[in-house]
Write a protein that holds these residues in place. Structure first.
Motif, PDB file in Angstrom:
ATOM      1  N   LEU A   1      59.057  63.166   8.773  1.00 48.80           N
ATOM      2  CA  LEU A   1      59.158  61.979   9.277  1.00 48.80           C
ATOM      3  C   LEU A   1      57.861  61.454  10.297  1.00 48.80           C
ATOM      4  O   LEU A   1      57.358  60.485   9.950  1.00 48.80           O
TER       5      LEU A   1
ATOM      6  N   ARG B   1      55.568  60.271   7.524  1.00 48.97           N
ATOM      7  CA  ARG B   1      55.911  59.053   6.687  1.00 48.97           C
ATOM      8  C   ARG B   1      55.749  57.966   7.716  1.00 48.97           C
ATOM      9  O   ARG B   1      55.485  56.818   7.109  1.00 48.97           O
ATOM     10  N   GLY B   2      56.191  58.095   8.889  1.00 50.30           N
ATOM     11  CA  GLY B   2      56.166  56.846   9.861  1.00 50.30           C
ATOM     12  C   GLY B   2      57.309  55.951   9.862  1.00 50.30           C
ATOM     13  O   GLY B   2      56.990  54.870  10.417  1.00 50.30           O
ATOM     14  N   ARG B   3      58.377  56.190   9.056  1.00 57.42           N
ATOM     15  CA  ARG B   3      59.231  55.286   8.757  1.00 57.42           C
ATOM     16  C   ARG B   3      60.635  56.177   8.310  1.00 57.42           C
ATOM     17  O   ARG B   3      60.481  57.317   7.869  1.00 57.42           O
ATOM     18  N   LEU B   4      61.823  55.573   8.709  1.00 59.26           N
ATOM     19  CA  LEU B   4      62.882  56.102   8.316  1.00 59.26           C
ATOM     20  C   LEU B   4      63.270  55.867   6.853  1.00 59.26           C
ATOM     21  O   LEU B   4      63.165  54.681   6.294  1.00 59.26           O
ATOM     22  N   GLN B   5      63.750  57.064   6.041  1.00 64.06           N
ATOM     23  CA  GLN B   5      64.289  56.469   4.815  1.00 64.06           C
ATOM     24  C   GLN B   5      65.828  56.451   4.815  1.00 64.06           C
ATOM     25  O   GLN B   5      66.416  56.569   5.919  1.00 64.06           O
TER      26      GLN B   5
ATOM     27  N   ASP C   1      68.013  59.228   6.229  1.00 61.75           N
ATOM     28  CA  ASP C   1      67.577  60.101   7.457  1.00 61.75           C
ATOM     29  C   ASP C   1      68.710  59.640   8.837  1.00 61.75           C
ATOM     30  O   ASP C   1      68.704  60.329   9.520  1.00 61.75           O
TER      31      ASP C   1
ATOM     32  N   ARG D   1      56.096  57.822  16.436  1.00 65.89           N
ATOM     33  CA  ARG D   1      55.902  57.167  14.920  1.00 65.89           C
ATOM     34  C   ARG D   1      56.823  55.986  14.606  1.00 65.89           C
ATOM     35  O   ARG D   1      56.595  55.650  13.282  1.00 65.89           O
ATOM     36  N   LEU D   2      58.076  55.710  15.254  1.00 61.33           N
ATOM     37  CA  LEU D   2      58.875  54.711  14.570  1.00 61.33           C
ATOM     38  C   LEU D   2      58.844  53.646  15.557  1.00 61.33           C
ATOM     39  O   LEU D   2      58.476  53.486  16.987  1.00 61.33           O
ATOM     40  N   PRO D   3      59.107  52.298  14.875  1.00 61.95           N
ATOM     41  CA  PRO D   3      59.259  51.086  15.818  1.00 61.95           C
ATOM     42  C   PRO D   3      60.347  51.376  16.691  1.00 61.95           C
ATOM     43  O   PRO D   3      61.508  52.006  16.358  1.00 61.95           O
TER      44      PRO D   3
ATOM     45  N   SER E   1      63.896  51.061  14.961  1.00 66.62           N
ATOM     46  CA  SER E   1      64.226  52.576  14.325  1.00 66.62           C
ATOM     47  C   SER E   1      64.376  53.448  15.190  1.00 66.62           C
ATOM     48  O   SER E   1      65.773  54.233  14.998  1.00 66.62           O
ATOM     49  N   SER E   2      64.018  53.444  16.271  1.00 67.97           N
ATOM     50  CA  SER E   2      64.227  54.718  17.521  1.00 67.97           C
ATOM     51  C   SER E   2      65.466  54.837  17.845  1.00 67.97           C
ATOM     52  O   SER E   2      66.212  55.421  18.231  1.00 67.97           O
TER      53      SER E   2
END
Length: 438
Positions: free
Chosen positions: A170, A173-177, A180, A213-215, A218-219
């Motif tokens: 994660l 990637r820096g973003r959720l799939q 996830d 790493r997440l906005p 997303s967090s």
């Protein structure tokens, strides 16, 4: 061609290490117990597994006939109890299956930790020799072969490592799939429910990953999904406890016992710690004290834990400096264990050798961790945060070898990395001194 040969050779080397891992543990077990079969005892968890096998009840943690208990979380005793129920508690088949499960979990955990260091870009030589030392030098052999048939150490090691691998993915990637929001919360909730201390440390790592790493949206979504997963896995256990014990115990009912075992006036008396700890067990632990068992029969195990919690917190409030001394001592004992702690590890043999091995590896590993952090190695902060939270948490309790097992593999690789770094540094200096002047 050379790459293929090198990769093939590394696989062959790893397979030899795995064979050595199994042979050393099985040989120790045969020499220590005289055979590989038979029901080997590991305390409360063994009694709970037997209760599951005989009566289908998660019970009897302190003594046979106690009835339902929340002293342990249910998953590992249910697994062991299911094996004992299927094959018979005293059958050779049950013993061999449990041994296979224990060693299988431990080996899988070790290889997953190895993969973490590969993913972090650790020097291949450090990975190779860290793996060799971890698999061939067994200071935790009683836990690997006996305890983890019933206790959670092996499975907790695997779950923590899987969390870390997911964190690395994660973070890169820096973003959720898409999945996830299901897989990460489920993995974390399972880890926390198997081993709350490990879950607490892993949760701290996940929080840092999310914040770095997440906005924010997303967090927040990940936090909400994680809270939901925790409710879904804890609620059935709490409802069961409410029904059979009269209280909705969320996790375990032993907090007060563990706190009281570690923090009391005799612990700062200066007397031999092995005698102090043994006397404390005999005085307050229901598995060793008939009066405590009678109290529990009359009032319940959760109430007994609350009484000990209140007494211990009152002592801590009245003696903050003594408590601080004990907390610091406990932290040091999980990093550099003393030989006396091995009296309470299920096997008293090679006490000094085992304690010193763990201490040297982990102190050297701290050096390796510092080197990696100063070099800003990718992702190395993840095991650093995990080790830090886990170690500081156990300052409140008396650490035993079974507790420190799930940080030791990380230190093995970090220690190997420190040794490789120092060796290469010295080699570079030697070459520079030997080089002719320009």
């Amino acid at each position: 061609m050379h790459a293929r040969i090198g990769k093939s050779g590394e696989i062959g080397f790893l397979l030899c290490l795995i064979l050595g891992f199994a042979a050393i543990r099985v040989l120790w077990l045969a020499l220590t117990y005289g055979a590989l079969d038979g029901l080997l005892d590991a305390g409360e968890a063994t009694r709970v597994a037997l209760s599951v096998a005989r009566h289908g009840v998660i019970g009897d943690a302190y003594y046979f006939g106690q009835g339902p208990t929340a002293h342990l979380l249910p998953l590992n005793p249910l697994l062991a109890g299911g094996v004992l129920r299927l094959f018979g508690p005293w059958s050779a088949t049950a013993s061999l299956v449990l041994l296979g499960l224990s060693l299988g979990q431990v080996l899988t955990g070790y290889l997953l930790v190895r993969l973490i260091f590969v993913r972090m870009g650790t020097n291949p030589l450090a990975v190779r020799w860290g793996t060799a030392f971890l698999l061939l030098v067994p200071p935790f052999v009683p836990q690997e072969t006996v305890d983890f048939r019933y206790w959670e150490g092996g499975s907790a090691l695997c779950l923590v490592a899987l969390n870390m691998l997911a964190m690395i993915a994660l973070h890169d990637r820096g973003r959720l799939q898409r999945w996830d929001l299901i897989t990460i919360p489920a993995l974390f909730a399972l880890t926390f429910f198997v081993s709350p201390p490990a879950g607490l440390a892993v949760g701290g790592c996940w929080a840092v990953v999310a914040l770095r790493r997440l906005p924010p949206a997303s967090s927040a979504a990940l936090a909400a999904a994680t809270a939901t997963a925790l409710v879904l896995i804890v609620a059935p256990w709490a409802l069961r406890n409410l029904e059979v014990l009269g209280e909705p115990i969320l996790l375990r009912s032993n907090f007060g016992i563990e706190l009281a075992l570690a923090n009391h006036p005799a612990a700062v008396s200066g007397e031999a710690p092995e005698y102090v700890f043994n006397d404390r067990i005999q005085a307050i632990h229901p598995a060793a004290n008939a009066a405590a068992r009678a109290w529990i029969r009359a009032n319940g195990e959760a109430a007994y834990s609350r009484v000990l919690t209140d007494e211990t917190l009152a002592w801590i409030k009245a003696n903050p400096l003594d408590f601080a001394r004990l907390w610091a001592r406990h932290v040091s004992e999980i990093i550099a264990p003393r030989a006396w702690q091995m009296y309470f590890s299920g096997w008293e043999g090679a006490r000094a050798a085992r304690a010193n091995t763990i201490a040297v590896v982990q102190l050297t590993g701290l050096v390796g961790l510092a080197i990696a952090l100063l070099a800003r190695r990718p992702h190395v902060w993840i095991p650093a945060v995990y080790i830090g939270i886990f170690t500081l948490f156990f300052g409140f309790f008396q650490p035993m070898p079974r507790y420190g097992f799930i940080i030791y593999p990380y230190f093995c690789f970090l220690a190997a990395e420190a040794i490789v770094w120092v060796s290469r540094r010295r080699g570079s200096e030697t070459r520079l001194r030997a080089a002719p002047p320009p």
